[in-house]
Motif scaffolding. Structure first.
Motif, PDB file in Angstrom:
ATOM      1  N   ALA A 108      79.728  41.596  40.623  1.00  0.00           N
ATOM      2  CA  ALA A 108      80.843  42.498  40.869  1.00  0.00           C
ATOM      3  C   ALA A 108      81.032  42.724  42.364  1.00  0.00           C
ATOM      4  CB  ALA A 108      80.614  43.827  40.154  1.00  0.00           C
ATOM      5  N   ILE A 109      79.947  42.913  43.068  1.00  0.00           N
ATOM      6  CA  ILE A 109      80.009  43.105  44.522  1.00  0.00           C
ATOM      7  C   ILE A 109      80.623  41.878  45.196  1.00  0.00           C
ATOM      8  CG2 ILE A 109      78.599  43.369  46.602  1.00  0.00           C
ATOM      9  CD1 ILE A 109      76.648  45.043  44.859  1.00  0.00           C
ATOM     10  N   GLU A 110      80.249  40.695  44.710  1.00  0.00           N
ATOM     11  CA  GLU A 110      80.783  39.453  45.281  1.00  0.00           C
ATOM     12  C   GLU A 110      82.280  39.328  45.040  1.00  0.00           C
ATOM     13  OE1 GLU A 110      80.181  35.171  43.575  1.00  0.00           O
ATOM     14  OE2 GLU A 110      78.491  35.611  44.892  1.00  0.00           O
ATOM     15  N   VAL A 111      82.726  39.619  43.828  1.00  0.00           N
ATOM     16  CA  VAL A 111      84.161  39.539  43.493  1.00  0.00           C
ATOM     17  C   VAL A 111      84.951  40.548  44.318  1.00  0.00           C
ATOM     18  CG1 VAL A 111      85.847  40.018  41.663  1.00  0.00           C
ATOM     19  CG2 VAL A 111      83.850  38.587  41.187  1.00  0.00           C
ATOM     20  N   ARG A 157      89.714  39.710  36.004  1.00  0.00           N
ATOM     21  CA  ARG A 157      89.618  38.361  35.446  1.00  0.00           C
ATOM     22  C   ARG A 157      88.502  37.556  36.089  1.00  0.00           C
ATOM     23  NH1 ARG A 157      90.939  33.901  37.678  1.00  0.00           N
ATOM     24  NH2 ARG A 157      92.222  34.899  39.280  1.00  0.00           N
ATOM     25  N   ARG A 158      88.407  37.606  37.414  1.00  0.00           N
ATOM     26  CA  ARG A 158      87.429  36.782  38.116  1.00  0.00           C
ATOM     27  C   ARG A 158      85.995  37.235  37.794  1.00  0.00           C
ATOM     28  NH1 ARG A 158      87.289  36.528  43.443  1.00  0.00           N
ATOM     29  NH2 ARG A 158      86.899  34.277  43.526  1.00  0.00           N
ATOM     30  N   TYR A 159      85.813  38.537  37.618  1.00  0.00           N
ATOM     31  CA  TYR A 159      84.468  38.994  37.227  1.00  0.00           C
ATOM     32  C   TYR A 159      84.154  38.539  35.803  1.00  0.00           C
ATOM     33  CZ  TYR A 159      80.501  41.839  35.974  1.00  0.00           C
ATOM     34  OH  TYR A 159      79.264  42.231  35.537  1.00  0.00           O
ATOM     35  N   SER A 160      85.128  38.647  34.916  1.00  0.00           N
ATOM     36  CA  SER A 160      84.894  38.228  33.530  1.00  0.00           C
ATOM     37  C   SER A 160      84.549  36.754  33.456  1.00  0.00           C
ATOM     38  CB  SER A 160      86.149  38.515  32.680  1.00  0.00           C
ATOM     39  OG  SER A 160      86.302  39.902  32.462  1.00  0.00           O
ATOM     40  N   GLU A 161      85.236  35.925  34.241  1.00  0.00           N
ATOM     41  CA  GLU A 161      84.970  34.489  34.230  1.00  0.00           C
ATOM     42  C   GLU A 161      83.557  34.185  34.716  1.00  0.00           C
ATOM     43  OE1 GLU A 161      89.581  32.960  34.995  1.00  0.00           O
ATOM     44  OE2 GLU A 161      88.109  32.907  36.623  1.00  0.00           O
ATOM     45  N   ARG A 162      83.081  34.913  35.705  1.00  0.00           N
ATOM     46  CA  ARG A 162      81.755  34.630  36.261  1.00  0.00           C
ATOM     47  C   ARG A 162      80.619  35.224  35.426  1.00  0.00           C
ATOM     48  NH1 ARG A 162      82.338  35.086  42.878  1.00  0.00           N
ATOM     49  NH2 ARG A 162      84.303  33.953  43.024  1.00  0.00           N
ATOM     50  N   TYR A 204      93.240  36.641  44.177  1.00  0.00           N
ATOM     51  CA  TYR A 204      91.951  37.235  44.518  1.00  0.00           C
ATOM     52  C   TYR A 204      91.957  38.759  44.517  1.00  0.00           C
ATOM     53  CZ  TYR A 204      90.447  32.589  45.904  1.00  0.00           C
ATOM     54  OH  TYR A 204      90.121  31.256  45.899  1.00  0.00           O
ATOM     55  N   ALA A 205      93.076  39.374  44.893  1.00  0.00           N
ATOM     56  CA  ALA A 205      93.037  40.807  45.194  1.00  0.00           C
ATOM     57  C   ALA A 205      93.891  41.686  44.300  1.00  0.00           C
ATOM     58  CB  ALA A 205      93.440  41.023  46.661  1.00  0.00           C
ATOM     59  N   SER A 206      94.648  41.135  43.367  1.00  0.00           N
ATOM     60  CA  SER A 206      95.368  42.007  42.442  1.00  0.00           C
ATOM     61  C   SER A 206      94.372  42.640  41.472  1.00  0.00           C
ATOM     62  CB  SER A 206      96.426  41.232  41.658  1.00  0.00           C
ATOM     63  OG  SER A 206      95.816  40.373  40.717  1.00  0.00           O
ATOM     64  N   ALA A 207      94.772  43.745  40.875  1.00  0.00           N
ATOM     65  CA  ALA A 207      93.881  44.401  39.922  1.00  0.00           C
ATOM     66  C   ALA A 207      93.551  43.468  38.755  1.00  0.00           C
ATOM     67  CB  ALA A 207      94.526  45.689  39.412  1.00  0.00           C
TER      68      ALA A 207
END
Length: 313
Positions: free
Chosen positions: A211-214, A187-192, A179-182
């Protein structure tokens, strides 16, 4: 040239090297690619050649060699590194010269440098947490990096902050690093969002609700892990480094606020930025080199402003 050590910080992508004198002067710095795609033998050969080339630039008064390497490490052996593929490489395999050599875990070696020279100077108990592609911590206890019973201590990136959360590459679920690594923030923003190749700094700077949520989830995960660490080991200070720490107040302010709320019955330790930047691993390796040379107190008397040392370009 006066007596010096060769110091090398070996990463999965690049190697940062330097020559450091006994009085703390950084005489030379250099960087080379780590040829991990060519296999572990090629990496060992590249390290050996890099050390030899640095030593040739320093002259005859080489006192020792210090190396910061990833994975499971002892002072005399690189036991295992998944990202480099090696197993049980003795320290002397990295040098062609008859000089003393000492190995150290990359993150703990950076923590050693921050302890002796940087943001943890004068602090006996603190956590050094560089947040980059991955997350691992250096636990400085009673003034010394602590690796645990088998050398696996400090793997805070794999604390399951959300036990029913997303799968981690390590095989667990809900790890802090997920969740918190750079790398994970991008990655998580790109997936969403469906937008490929987004970097963490773009997520931090964006006002897009996704982005704010991630970013909020990354901050939440980090505050949970730091609260756990604080309650277990009571650090005097937490030193945040790595690429994600360059977000500055966007990271420090919300993490600090949430950490305070989670520690309702006690004060939260101060969160401070690391001060050595990209030089931390190399400077820590220099301290290992001087310890290998029989001068373990070297570094404690250094008065140089290490932030003015030539950065590894």
């Amino acid at each position: 040239m006066s007596s010096y050590v060769v110091a090398l910080d070996v990463g999965g992508t690049s190697m940062k090297g330097g020559l450091v004198s006994e009085n703390g002067q950084v005489l030379v710095t250099d960087r080379r690619a780590t040829p991990r795609a060519e296999g572990p033998d090629a990496v060992v050969t590249a390290i050996r050649e890099f050390i030899a080339d640095l030593a040739a630039r320093g002259g005859a008064d080489l006192a020792g060699v210090g190396l910061a390497v990833p994975g499971l490490v002892t002072a005399t052996s690189a036991v295992y590194a998944a990202n480099l593929g090696w197993r049980d490489v003795p320290a002397q395999a990295f040098v062609d010269m008859d000089v003393p050599v000492m190995l150290g875990h990359d993150v703990r070696t950076g923590g050693l440098a921050e302890s002796v020279l940087g943001a943890g100077r004068g602090v006996s108990d603190f956590l050094f947490l560089p947040i980059g592609t991955g997350i691992a911590g250096a636990m400085i206890l009673s003034g010394r990096p602590y690796g645990g019973a088998e050398g696996w201590g400090g793997e805070i990136g794999h604390i399951p902050v959300f036990p029913d959360g997303e799968p981690c590459a390590c095989g667990q679920f809900g790890c802090l690093e997920t969740y918190a690594s750079a790398a994970s923030v991008g990655r998580r923003y790109s997936e969403r969002s469906g937008v490929p190749g987004v970097k963490a700094e773009e997520v931090v700077a964006s006002d897009d609700p996704l982005a704010i949520e991630v970013w909020d989830e990354a901050v939440e995960a980090l505050s949970l892990a730091l609260a756990t660490y604080t309650l277990l080991l009571d650090p005097s200070v937490i030193v945040l480094g790595g690429g994600l720490a360059e977000a500055g107040p966007a990271l420090f302010d919300p993490v600090r606020t949430r950490l305070v709320k989670r520690l309702a019955f006690r004060d939260a330790p101060p969160l401070v930025p690391a001060s050595l930047g990209v030089n931390a691993g190399m400077l820590g390796a220099a301290l290992l080199g001087w310890t290998a040379a029989g001068r373990p107190s070297v570094g404690t008397g250094w008065t140089m402003d290490v932030r003015s040392a030539p950065a590894v370009s």
